[in-house]
Design a protein around this motif. Structure first.
Motif, PDB file in Angstrom:
ATOM      1  N   CYS A  61      12.083  34.109 -33.333  1.00 15.12           N
ATOM      2  CA  CYS A  61      11.285  33.518 -32.248  1.00 15.12           C
ATOM      3  C   CYS A  61      10.309  34.549 -31.674  1.00 15.12           C
ATOM      4  O   CYS A  61      10.278  34.817 -30.481  1.00 15.12           O
ATOM      5  N   ARG A  62       9.531  35.156 -32.588  1.00 12.53           N
ATOM      6  CA  ARG A  62       8.535  36.136 -32.128  1.00 12.53           C
ATOM      7  C   ARG A  62       7.496  35.472 -31.228  1.00 12.53           C
ATOM      8  O   ARG A  62       6.987  36.087 -30.293  1.00 12.53           O
ATOM      9  N   VAL A  63       7.151  34.222 -31.559  1.00 12.16           N
ATOM     10  CA  VAL A  63       6.255  33.403 -30.750  1.00 12.16           C
ATOM     11  C   VAL A  63       6.921  32.037 -30.631  1.00 12.16           C
ATOM     12  O   VAL A  63       7.433  31.509 -31.618  1.00 12.16           O
ATOM     13  N   PRO A  64       6.957  31.443 -29.437  1.00 10.21           N
ATOM     14  CA  PRO A  64       7.592  30.125 -29.318  1.00 10.21           C
ATOM     15  C   PRO A  64       6.853  29.082 -30.139  1.00 10.21           C
ATOM     16  O   PRO A  64       5.617  29.098 -30.196  1.00 10.21           O
ATOM     17  N   PHE A  65       7.603  28.188 -30.767  1.00  7.86           N
ATOM     18  CA  PHE A  65       6.971  27.123 -31.532  1.00  7.86           C
ATOM     19  C   PHE A  65       6.070  26.277 -30.636  1.00  7.86           C
ATOM     20  O   PHE A  65       5.109  25.670 -31.103  1.00  7.86           O
ATOM     21  N   TYR A  66       6.365  26.279 -29.356  1.00  3.02           N
ATOM     22  CA  TYR A  66       5.559  25.511 -28.394  1.00  3.02           C
ATOM     23  C   TYR A  66       4.088  25.895 -28.456  1.00  3.02           C
ATOM     24  O   TYR A  66       3.213  25.045 -28.245  1.00  3.02           O
ATOM     25  N   GLU A  67       3.798  27.162 -28.769  1.00  8.90           N
ATOM     26  CA  GLU A  67       2.398  27.578 -28.827  1.00  8.90           C
ATOM     27  C   GLU A  67       1.641  26.834 -29.920  1.00  8.90           C
ATOM     28  O   GLU A  67       0.443  26.596 -29.801  1.00  8.90           O
ATOM     29  N   LEU A  68       2.347  26.442 -30.977  1.00 10.76           N
ATOM     30  CA  LEU A  68       1.709  25.614 -31.996  1.00 10.76           C
ATOM     31  C   LEU A  68       1.443  24.209 -31.464  1.00 10.76           C
ATOM     32  O   LEU A  68       0.428  23.597 -31.790  1.00 10.76           O
ATOM     33  N   LEU A  69       2.351  23.723 -30.644  1.00 10.12           N
ATOM     34  CA  LEU A  69       2.204  22.352 -30.133  1.00 10.12           C
ATOM     35  C   LEU A  69       0.977  22.216 -29.257  1.00 10.12           C
ATOM     36  O   LEU A  69       0.328  21.175 -29.235  1.00 10.12           O
ATOM     37  N   ARG A  70       0.645  23.251 -28.507  1.00 11.88           N
ATOM     38  CA  ARG A  70      -0.519  23.141 -27.624  1.00 11.88           C
ATOM     39  C   ARG A  70      -1.750  23.843 -28.187  1.00 11.88           C
ATOM     40  O   ARG A  70      -2.739  24.028 -27.492  1.00 11.88           O
ATOM     41  N   SER A  71      -1.673  24.255 -29.452  1.00 14.08           N
ATOM     42  CA  SER A  71      -2.778  25.015 -30.044  1.00 14.08           C
ATOM     43  C   SER A  71      -3.939  24.132 -30.455  1.00 14.08           C
ATOM     44  O   SER A  71      -5.060  24.604 -30.595  1.00 14.08           O
ATOM     45  N   GLY A  72      -3.682  22.857 -30.710  1.00 14.82           N
ATOM     46  CA  GLY A  72      -4.733  21.995 -31.218  1.00 14.82           C
ATOM     47  C   GLY A  72      -4.898  22.084 -32.717  1.00 14.82           C
ATOM     48  O   GLY A  72      -5.806  21.478 -33.280  1.00 14.82           O
ATOM     49  N   LEU A  73      -4.015  22.823 -33.394  1.00 13.29           N
ATOM     50  CA  LEU A  73      -4.114  22.970 -34.846  1.00 13.29           C
ATOM     51  C   LEU A  73      -3.997  21.620 -35.544  1.00 13.29           C
ATOM     52  O   LEU A  73      -4.646  21.376 -36.563  1.00 13.29           O
ATOM     53  N   GLN A  74      -3.171  20.727 -34.954  1.00 10.52           N
ATOM     54  CA  GLN A  74      -2.967  19.440 -35.612  1.00 10.52           C
ATOM     55  C   GLN A  74      -4.181  18.538 -35.536  1.00 10.52           C
ATOM     56  O   GLN A  74      -4.207  17.477 -36.142  1.00 10.52           O
ATOM     57  N   PHE A  75      -5.202  18.958 -34.755  1.00  8.55           N
ATOM     58  CA  PHE A  75      -6.385  18.128 -34.611  1.00  8.55           C
ATOM     59  C   PHE A  75      -7.554  18.638 -35.446  1.00  8.55           C
ATOM     60  O   PHE A  75      -8.703  18.321 -35.162  1.00  8.55           O
ATOM     61  N   ILE A  76      -7.277  19.462 -36.469  1.00  6.93           N
ATOM     62  CA  ILE A  76      -8.350  19.903 -37.363  1.00  6.93           C
ATOM     63  C   ILE A  76      -9.035  18.664 -37.943  1.00  6.93           C
ATOM     64  O   ILE A  76      -8.371  17.758 -38.456  1.00  6.93           O
ATOM     65  N   GLU A  77     -10.360  18.630 -37.820  1.00  3.19           N
ATOM     66  CA  GLU A  77     -11.075  17.439 -38.268  1.00  3.19           C
ATOM     67  C   GLU A  77     -11.067  17.311 -39.792  1.00  3.19           C
ATOM     68  O   GLU A  77     -10.954  16.226 -40.325  1.00  3.19           O
ATOM     69  N   ASN A  78     -11.205  18.442 -40.472  1.00  2.00           N
ATOM     70  CA  ASN A  78     -11.326  18.409 -41.931  1.00  2.00           C
ATOM     71  C   ASN A  78     -10.142  19.158 -42.531  1.00  2.00           C
ATOM     72  O   ASN A  78     -10.225  20.339 -42.848  1.00  2.00           O
ATOM     73  N   ILE A  79      -9.010  18.465 -42.648  1.00  2.00           N
ATOM     74  CA  ILE A  79      -7.798  19.121 -43.164  1.00  2.00           C
ATOM     75  C   ILE A  79      -7.947  19.319 -44.670  1.00  2.00           C
ATOM     76  O   ILE A  79      -8.247  18.368 -45.396  1.00  2.00           O
TER      77      ILE A  79
ATOM     78  N   HIS B 251       3.293  17.662 -35.311  1.00  2.00           N
ATOM     79  CA  HIS B 251       3.254  16.304 -34.764  1.00  2.00           C
ATOM     80  C   HIS B 251       4.656  15.818 -34.406  1.00  2.00           C
ATOM     81  O   HIS B 251       4.865  15.221 -33.343  1.00  2.00           O
ATOM     82  N   ARG B 252       5.612  16.066 -35.281  1.00  2.00           N
ATOM     83  CA  ARG B 252       6.981  15.597 -35.029  1.00  2.00           C
ATOM     84  C   ARG B 252       7.547  16.216 -33.761  1.00  2.00           C
ATOM     85  O   ARG B 252       8.053  15.516 -32.885  1.00  2.00           O
ATOM     86  N   ARG B 253       7.433  17.511 -33.655  1.00  2.00           N
ATOM     87  CA  ARG B 253       8.011  18.185 -32.482  1.00  2.00           C
ATOM     88  C   ARG B 253       7.200  17.904 -31.220  1.00  2.00           C
ATOM     89  O   ARG B 253       7.762  17.830 -30.122  1.00  2.00           O
ATOM     90  N   ARG B 254       5.888  17.737 -31.380  1.00  2.00           N
ATOM     91  CA  ARG B 254       5.079  17.400 -30.209  1.00  2.00           C
ATOM     92  C   ARG B 254       5.474  16.036 -29.653  1.00  2.00           C
ATOM     93  O   ARG B 254       5.603  15.843 -28.443  1.00  2.00           O
ATOM     94  N   ASP B 255       5.670  15.058 -30.535  1.00  2.00           N
ATOM     95  CA  ASP B 255       6.051  13.724 -30.075  1.00  2.00           C
ATOM     96  C   ASP B 255       7.409  13.741 -29.391  1.00  2.00           C
ATOM     97  O   ASP B 255       7.619  13.050 -28.389  1.00  2.00           O
ATOM     98  N   MET B 256       8.326  14.532 -29.923  1.00  2.00           N
ATOM     99  CA  MET B 256       9.642  14.617 -29.289  1.00  2.00           C
ATOM    100  C   MET B 256       9.542  15.280 -27.920  1.00  2.00           C
ATOM    101  O   MET B 256      10.190  14.864 -26.957  1.00  2.00           O
ATOM    102  N   MET B 257       8.715  16.312 -27.836  1.00  2.00           N
ATOM    103  CA  MET B 257       8.531  16.992 -26.553  1.00  2.00           C
ATOM    104  C   MET B 257       7.862  16.067 -25.542  1.00  2.00           C
ATOM    105  O   MET B 257       8.263  15.992 -24.370  1.00  2.00           O
ATOM    106  N   ALA B 258       6.831  15.344 -25.997  1.00  2.00           N
ATOM    107  CA  ALA B 258       6.096  14.452 -25.093  1.00  2.00           C
ATOM    108  C   ALA B 258       6.998  13.369 -24.544  1.00  2.00           C
ATOM    109  O   ALA B 258       6.817  12.912 -23.413  1.00  2.00           O
ATOM    110  N   MET B 259       7.988  12.948 -25.327  1.00  2.00           N
ATOM    111  CA  MET B 259       8.899  11.907 -24.874  1.00  2.00           C
ATOM    112  C   MET B 259       9.610  12.315 -23.593  1.00  2.00           C
ATOM    113  O   MET B 259       9.802  11.511 -22.679  1.00  2.00           O
ATOM    114  N   HIS B 260       9.975  13.594 -23.487  1.00  2.00           N
ATOM    115  CA  HIS B 260      10.698  14.055 -22.298  1.00  2.00           C
ATOM    116  C   HIS B 260       9.790  14.104 -21.071  1.00  2.00           C
ATOM    117  O   HIS B 260      10.291  14.150 -19.944  1.00  2.00           O
ATOM    118  N   MET B 261       8.475  14.102 -21.283  1.00  2.00           N
ATOM    119  CA  MET B 261       7.543  14.134 -20.154  1.00  2.00           C
ATOM    120  C   MET B 261       7.362  12.754 -19.535  1.00  2.00           C
ATOM    121  O   MET B 261       6.932  12.640 -18.385  1.00  2.00           O
TER     122      MET B 261
END
Length: 1608
Positions: A319-337, A351-361
């Motif tokens: 856990c050098r960097v929390p996975f959460y930083e990926l969730l809020r990074s915007g990486l999943q919104f790359i227009e041209n994957i 996307h999977r972990r973001r949706d699970m996290m968002a559910m708790h909000m």
């Protein structure tokens, strides 16, 4: 400058010095030797000569062939031994290495050697990865920019992609990278010029063309675009090689323990590379490049290496960097994957972990949460962000749109992006439609409306907006169509049309509906849809109401589409086919087309050809009728008009508003004027002309006036009332107030500011001020509360009070203003500031200060404090109120105060003993002065001497001295002198006299008792003396005297005196006379002439004195209206239940005139809940007009039953909730998500909430037909409020325990779906309580029906008559079950905290009784599946009839939470306390699902947020603590989503709203998490390692060191 920036700036300056270090050339030579590069001297070397030429040169060994790699370390150590400062040598070595990495990355063998050299140096501890890696990344960025990857790419890196990370690099991280390139004047990326060839170094120039795969001659012959494309390809390959090598170096470095700031630096660089992976060529046509370009092997390789780095950074073991930083990074919104499985896998996981996290909000059934307008309080669903919105732009957001991270978002840009027909669009329309039906105040509309784009100048988007003009337009058309359908079904809904036209006029005048666009869409709806829907002229009438609005006239006059719009307006005309042609409405609708044609004809000549000539000719009939009835003198007897005349006059109001207005004014003044007699003050020479009385215009006539006429009338009457020289008649005043009550949206004006704009000097006139205050106090008080203007009015009236309280002799205006302010303060049912500017002591009187404290106590105890900021302000507010007050409250009163207020008052010193001491010191002087002044033979001139020369402290004891001189014989006092002196006092001095007299009086009784005198005689004499003051000579205001006495309830005799005064015949007669003169409390129903009471008889000698201006509604008895409820409160507090009962019965006739009696009943039942006997409750309820309150049919039986107390049956509670679903909860629309659920045969449109068919079926026995206008339900204000608060009153009045009530409601909600399904399908006793087992999804436990059944709502509720409950609602079974949950949560949130505590107990019990939560034999997979299934939104679960008990109870709690004020949210912690000990992940998930969505709402309530977060962390410790022993060992990865959620919500709270690029946790939250994590197992602890204030373990602390250094 923070720690990281300091380190880097120091490093940069040191590096500049190391450019000239003598070892630099030697190290270069050594590396060049092993890289196989020439070491011949170059002219450029002179730039690296040290300043001191005599300094010894050190030269590395020179061999012709590159030596073996294994020899490198020995050679380096030999070189190393030549220098003493090893730290400097290390820095120089790193600088050289980075330079060579950049220049040699395209040469594979050399790149491999550099990797080998790095590992070798690392093996002897010679590499500081924490300095090397950030510098390397920075240099790579600079190299890419120099190479032409360009400012575009790096700008994107630095501003776009990097900003999405919360770990923004310091500004020096990029700029300092140039340091290591300065020694190399050539390009830092030589391989760009020659891929695959030996790259040149800074000390060996070589020919680019000779080594390039493409000859220079060939290049010169190729066109410019192909050249650019080739160069771009070369450059891209070079960058790919560099990034690939860089990633390999990073992977090597990650094998060591790096600092968090280094991990952060690596992470955001990797993210930026991935996000901008496709930003390649510059200057090449994008479309052409896109056709031919495909990701090459080199790019895919560095992409994969990049992903390897990221996976290594976020791996759970380290856990050098929390996975959460990926969730809020915007990486999943790359227009041209790119077409790459590895990257796609990462994005899917995000996307999977973001949706699970968002559910708790988000709360369960969040999409159903919508304002009901069932309460006065405006609860915003957003958290104000100090950084996100300017304070001036803060708006109330009735709904929010969830982001992908689950955050509640709002704003005009967001609203504009919502697609028509989407779920969010339907949610917005549901809210607006409900508002159009339930008519919340204009204040609510003004908070949410936006001016249509066509009507406003260009401006920045409004941050808080959630509704667009298109949404408002569509919802308005929906309401019109709904009313048309009702009209066509022969339901009398004229009142509904009238109420809607008021709102419609307001919306159109506000400019939030584009008129032209609205007409277009309305035409499309009624013509292209159901063409038979438009059968009447109601739409034409509605549009005729707005024809005078400026925006509408502009559209018909100057808009480019005016002809088309006119034609469409005319197309709405229909012939009236009413069954009763003589009905006023029918006559109006028959002629309204003609009225509209005439208006359009007068507006524009270019559109006249499209008008209907027959309708124009019909206008002559209107003129003819008008000539006949007005007979030229423009006066009509409005009391003798038949239905035809009423209808025709309504028609005239649309065509000839000014003449119609004049006839009304003429009627009101038709009785002429008379000179008012001098009365008690014959010396006055002022002539006062009084308008004689006529009958006011009845509501039935006024209601049909056009809005244009109503506006003209209001302004015209204001001139007569406030500007004219004649005293207006009561009929004029009454008609004026009726107009304002009829159209609260369109006609409301704030009188003080409105009159000040009209003429600033108006309010300086004595008569105008009196009239305005009377109108406000006795007619418009509920209207101001409905408008949300009570606080503003209170501030305005306070200005009058503060000016007059020290002014001698002006008692009448002052006491009226003070009484109005009392009513205003007592009407406030939300927290308020006592001063508009919020600083310094209040400007209130002593009386108002005390009443303010009582109001705060009632508000906080019965409704809670909505905002955390208000809770922080409360101590300051109490200090402001009591800054100039000596008063303290008795212990008996304080015991009923809410704890938060009691804590602020309990330490207050009682200074009453000091008041008595002061009296005793001044007594001799006071008695001496009073003897001279008040003896029967006193010289009248002495009164003047006393007023001019007595000391203020002695004047305060005048009444006390007079009382002492009476000695039981008040006739011995010179009442004339006393009256004169008291009149000459200032109002403040009179108030002070009353309070000191009460203190002295009570002290005297105590002293006499000690001398053995009987208490009965003492009380009799005291009351006789007070009667002298109040009744015999009317020297003092009764209301203030009574308030002074009840404030001394610490004395056992004060309340006995109060009761005696209230029971005296003098007061009884006065009250009886008042009620007889006043007539019915519903003044708008009075059609006869009002009687004006003489001034002296109405107000008494003290208040009337020299005044001649007559009263309108004011009376001494009316002044008691705010006082009687306070007396009842004080009697109950002092256990005087019987006395309170007698007073309520005795004054119930007077209390019928209380402007807010419904609120009084609701509040007293809530304030004293659990302390009132049944008899008193029945008498309190009798204050209401029971025939007009929608109580349940069986309610009277439950409160008046003489048999043993029994809990009402389940059917009673179910009917109560059904009434809320039908009348309070916003209706669901056909297109909503729930619209297609369940049985299609039940999927009908629900009828409007207020129709007879629905109200009778929903169990509301006394609801009348048609929508109620505001004036019919001024308290509480709207029908939704009336129904909701009536349900609250019912529950508060039931003679059963709180636990029985809550248990019954919860049982209905938890098991509602199987109850309804069994009833509708006839499956009583079906297994699992589900009727459609064939359509059930797979069991959540992998096929185990036992587990499924246990998780579901398994039993129906007995005692509910479900035979027609669904049909009574108009919903499907599935819809109704979900809406009943919402209704129950809303209802419970309105009840006192006693009910909340029981709800938490009951909810915890239901959850814990789910056996599968405690069954140790179940596998983790089964439990996880069962919990996930149980916690589905009931909306979704209802679609296949698989609701669960846990899902329903959590949805109920969330509905409850969403309606609670913030102060009461702290009580929610009891749920977790009842659920503990939490021993399984399943229970942990349920606890998080319950409490998690509360945390975003508490983002601005830091203390409560910390408490709630601490509670959630503690239950994680319960399951994953060092010493916990769960029944089944669980891996830490099982709660990865909970860890993500904690990271997110902590950032959300730190930001105070949606997480931004620079969001950071607050230091105290990091400290809190750090303390909690110390008790966790190591494998879970490191997942939270970044939520600590430790810079050595947390990237947040390391990248934001200010947070740690300043933990304030």
């Amino acid at each position: 400058m923070d720690q990281t920036q300091t380190q880097r700036s120091v490093s940069a300056s040191a590096s500049r010095a190391f450019q000239f270090h003598p070892a630099r050339a030697a190290i270069f030579d050594l590396f060049n030797l092993y890289l196989g590069r020439s070491s011949r001297q170059k002219p450029e070397d002179s730039t690296r000569e040290p300043p001191n030429k005599t300094q010894k040169r050190v030269v590395a060994l020179n061999r012709e062939l590159p030596p073996r790699n294994e020899q490198f370390l020995l050679d380096f150590e030999q070189l190393q031994s030549q220098f003493s400062d090893q730290d400097q040598l290390r820095v120089v070595t790193e600088s050289v290495l980075i330079s060579l990495v950049v220049s040699c990355s395209g040469h594979a063998p050399r790149a491999e050697f550099l990797l080998f050299a790095l590992r070798s140096l690392c093996s002897i501890g010679y590499i500081n990865w924490d300095s090397l890696l950030p510098t390397l990344l920075s240099s790579v960025s600079s190299a890419e920019m120099t190479a032409g990857q360009g400012s575009q790419a790096m700008a994107a890196v630095s501003s776009t992609s990097l900003s999405q990370s919360g770990m923004l690099p310091p500004s020096s991280s990029i700029t300092n990278s140039a340091t290591f390139q300065s020694s190399n004047p050539a390009s830092p990326l030589p391989s760009v010029h020659g891929i695959g060839s030996p790259a040149q170094s800074g000390i060996e120039p070589s020919s680019c063309a000779a080594l390039s795969p493409v000859k220079s001659s060939d290049i010169s012959c190729i066109g410019q675009q192909p050249t650019a494309r080739v160069n771009s390809s070369i450059r891209d390959n070079a960058i790919s090689s560099l990034r690939q090598l860089c990633c390999k170096i990073i992977l090597t470095g990650l094998e060591f323990n790096l600092k968090p700031v280094t991990h952060a630096d690596i992470f955001y660089h990797m993210l930026s590379w991935l996000v901008n992976w496709d930003q390649r060529q510059q200057g090449i046509d994008e479309s052409d490049g896109a056709k031919s370009w495909r990701p090459d092997k080199a790019l895919i390789e560095w992409l994969h290496s990049c992903l390897d780095v990221i996976w290594l950074l976020v791996e759970e073991d380290k856990c050098r960097v929390p996975f959460y930083e990926l969730l809020r990074s915007g990486l999943q919104f790359i227009e041209n994957i790119p077409d790459d499985e590895a990257l796609f896998t990462l994005i899917l996981e995000i996307h999977r972990r973001r949706d699970m996290m968002a559910m708790h909000m988000q709360m369960l059934d969040q999409h159903l949460h919508c304002p009901t307008f069932g309460t006065h309080r405006v609860l915003s669903q957003t958290t104000p962000s100090s950084s996100g919105e300017a304070v001036g732009n803060l708006r109330y957001s009735p709904i929010t749109y969830p982001s992908v991270l689950g955050e509640p978002l709002h704003g005009e840009d967001l609203a504009m992006s919502i697609q028509r027909g989407s779920l969010d669009w339907e949610r917005a329309l549901r809210c607006i439609r409900h508002a159009l039906r339930s008519t919340p105040s204009p204040d609510w509309w003004k908070r949410v409306l936006l001016v249509a784009p066509s009507y406003r100048p260009p401006q920045a988007p409004t941050p808080g907006a959630v509704f667009t003009s298109e949404m408002i337009c569509e919802a308005t058309i929906d309401r019109i169509v709904e009313l048309l359908k009702l009209t066509n079904s022969e339901i009398n809904c004229w009142q509904d049309w009238l109420v809607f036209s008021d709102i419609f006029f307001f919306l159109m005048k506000s400019g939030c509906i584009d008129f032209v666009d609205f007409v277009d869409k309305l035409v499309s709806r009624v013509t292209e849809g159901d063409q038979l829907i438009l059968r009447t002229n109601h739409v034409t009438w509605l549009l005729a109401q707005i024809m005078r609005v400026e925006l509408v006239m502009n559209a018909l006059n100057s808009d480019a589409r005016k002809v088309e719009t006119t034609r469409k307006l005319v197309s709405f005309h229909r012939e009236d086919r009413s069954s009763d042609p003589n009905n006023p409405q029918s006559i109006l609708l028959d002629f309204i087309s003609s009225c509209q044609n005439l208006r359009i004809w007068s507006l524009n000549t270019s559109t006249r050809e499209y008008l209907n000539n027959e309708q124009l000719q019909k206008g002559k009939q209107i003129d003819e009728w008008w000539r006949q009835v007005s007979k030229g003198d423009r006066i009509m007897d409005y009391m003798k008009m038949d239905d035809i005349s009423i209808g025709m006059f309504w028609v005239v109001s649309y065509t000839m508003a000014q003449p119609a207005c004049e006839t009304v004014i003429n009627w009101l003044s038709s009785a002429g004027v008379a000179e008012m007699l001098p009365g008690q003050n014959p010396q006055s020479t002022e002539r006062l002309m009084l308008m004689r009385e006529v009958s006011p215009l009845p509501m039935s006539l006024l209601s049909g006036f056009s809005m244009n006429l109503s506006l003209k009338l209001a302004y015209q009457m204001e001139d007569s009332l406030f500007v004219g020289q004649t005293v207006p008649s009561i009929a004029m005043v009454e008609t004026y107030t009726r107009l304002l009550l009829l159209a609260p949206h369109s006609l409301f004006r704030s009188h003080f500011s409105h009159l000040a704009q009209k003429n600033p000097s108006l309010l300086s006139k004595h008569g105008v001020t009196l009239l305005v205050l009377e109108i406000l106090n006795y007619r418009l008080l509920p209207l101001y509360r409905y408008q949300g203007k009570s606080k503003a009015l209170m501030y305005d009236v306070t200005k009058i009070i503060s000016t007059l309280k020290v002014k001698r002799g002006d008692h009448r205006v002052f006491r009226l203003a003070e009484n109005l302010c009392m009513n205003l303060i007592l009407s406030l049912r939300d927290f308020f500031s006592v001063k508009r500017e919020g600083k310094g002591p209040t400007e209130f009187t002593e009386t108002l200060n005390r009443i303010t404290i009582i109001t705060l106590a009632i508000t906080i105890k019965t409704r809670g404090i909505a905002d955390a900021d208000h809770l922080l302000y409360l101590p300051t507010m109490v200090e402001q109120i009591l800054a100039t007050s000596q008063h303290t409250w008795s212990e008996k009163t304080l015991r009923y105060f809410p704890q938060v207020l009691r804590d602020s008052l309990i330490a207050r010193m009682d200074k009453r003993s000091l008041a008595i001491q002061t009296w005793q010191q001044a007594e001799t002087t006071v008695i001496n002065q009073c003897t001279q002044l008040l003896s029967p033979s006193a010289d009248p001139k002495y009164a003047t001497t006393y007023i001019s020369h007595s000391f203020p402290q002695h004047r305060n004891y005048l009444c006390a001295g007079a009382w002492m001189l009476m000695r039981g014989h008040p006739e011995n006092i010179n009442s004339a002198n006393l009256a004169r002196v008291l009149r000459e006092f200032s109002p403040e001095e009179v108030t002070s006299n009353i309070y000191t007299m009460v203190d002295v009086l009570l002290h005297h009784i105590q002293m006499e008792l000690q001398h053995g005198l009987p208490i009965q005689d003492l009380l009799f004499n005291a009351c006789a003396n007070l009667a002298f003051f109040v009744w015999t000579h009317e020297l003092l205001p009764l209301d203030i005297l009574l308030l002074a006495l009840i404030d001394r309830d610490d004395d056992p005799h004060a309340l006995r005196i109060v009761i005696n005064l209230l029971e005296r015949q003098e007061l009884q007669q006065r009250v009886k006379l008042y009620c007889m003169n006043r007539g019915t409390p519903e003044h708008w129903q009075i059609n006869g002439m009002f009687k004006r009471v003489e001034l002296q008889k109405a107000l008494g000698n003290h208040l009337s004195w020299k005044d001649r201006y007559p009263t309108f509604f004011d009376d001494v008895a009316a002044r008691l209206l705010p006082v009687i409820p306070l007396i009842v409160y004080r009697l109950i507090e002092n256990d005087g239940i019987d006395a309170a009962d007698r007073i309520i019965v005795m004054y119930s006739q007077l209390l019928a005139y209380h402007p807010l009696r419904f609120t009084f009943v609701r509040d007293i039942l809530a304030y004293f809940y659990g302390h009132l006997p049944g008899k008193l409750i029945v008498h309190v309820l009798s204050v209401l007009d029971l025939s007009k309150i929608p109580f349940s049919e069986s309610f009277p039986q439950h409160i008046s039953s003489s048999s043993p107390v029994m809990c009402p049956p389940m059917d009673y509670f179910a009917t109560l909730l059904l009434g809320l679903v039908n009348n309070v909860i916003p209706p669901l629309h056909n297109n909503s998500k729930l619209g297609s659920m369940g049985d299609p045969s039940c999927n009908t449109v629900r009828a409007p909430h207020n129709k007879t068919a629905i109200t009778s079926q929903s169990g509301l026995a006394n609801a009348s037909e048609g929508q109620k206008a505001f004036y019919q339900i001024q308290d509480p204000g709207t029908y939704t409020q009336l129904v909701l608060e009536t349900a609250v009153i019912e529950l508060l009045s039931l003679p059963v325990s709180t636990s029985q009530i809550v248990s019954s409601l919860v049982q209905i909600v938890v098991n509602i779906q199987p109850t309804l399904i069994q009833s509708s399908n006839g499956l009583n006793g079906a297994p699992n309580g589900v009727g459609q087992t064939s359509v059930l999804p797979t069991s959540p436990s992998g096929g185990s029906t036992d587990s499924l059944g246990a998780g579901r709502s398994t039993s129906s509720v007995s005692g509910i008559n479900t035979s027609n409950i669904v049909s009574r609602s108009g919903y499907t079974c599935q819809q109704l079950s979900c809406l009943l949950i919402q209704a129950c949560g809303l209802l419970l949130a309105q009840l006192p905290p006693d009910f909340h505590s029981q709800l938490y107990v009951e909810a915890s019990r239901i959850i814990k009784e789910s056996w599968w939560l405690s069954d140790g034999t179940r596998s983790l997979g089964e439990l996880d599946s069962a919990v996930g299934y149980a916690l589905l939104d009931p909306t979704w679960a209802a679609q296949d009839n698989t609701s669960t008990a846990i899902g329903n109870i959590v949805a109920l709690l969330h509905s409850f939470f969403s309606n609670l004020p913030q102060e009461w949210l702290e009580g929610t912690h009891a749920i977790i306390k009842h659920l503990r000990p939490v021993t399984s992940v399943a229970m942990l998930r349920i606890a998080f699902r319950i409490m998690g969505p509360l945390l975003p709402r508490l983002a601005n309530a830091h203390t409560l947020f910390n408490k709630t977060l601490s509670l959630l962390l503690s239950i994680i410790v319960d399951v994953f603590g060092r010493n916990s022993q769960p029944s089944n060992p669980v891996e830490a990865s099982e709660i990865a989503d909970l860890i993500d959620f904690l990271h997110h919500v902590i950032h959300y709270e730190g930001q105070g709203g949606p997480v931004q690029a620079n969001s950071k946790p607050r230091p105290e939250v990091l400290a809190l998490c750090g303390r909690a994590s110390e008790s966790l197992r190591p494998d879970v602890q490191h997942l939270l390692s970044h939520l600590k204030p430790d810079v050595n373990s947390s990237i947040y602390a390391a990248t934001h060191p200010k947070v740690v250094q300043n933990p304030s």
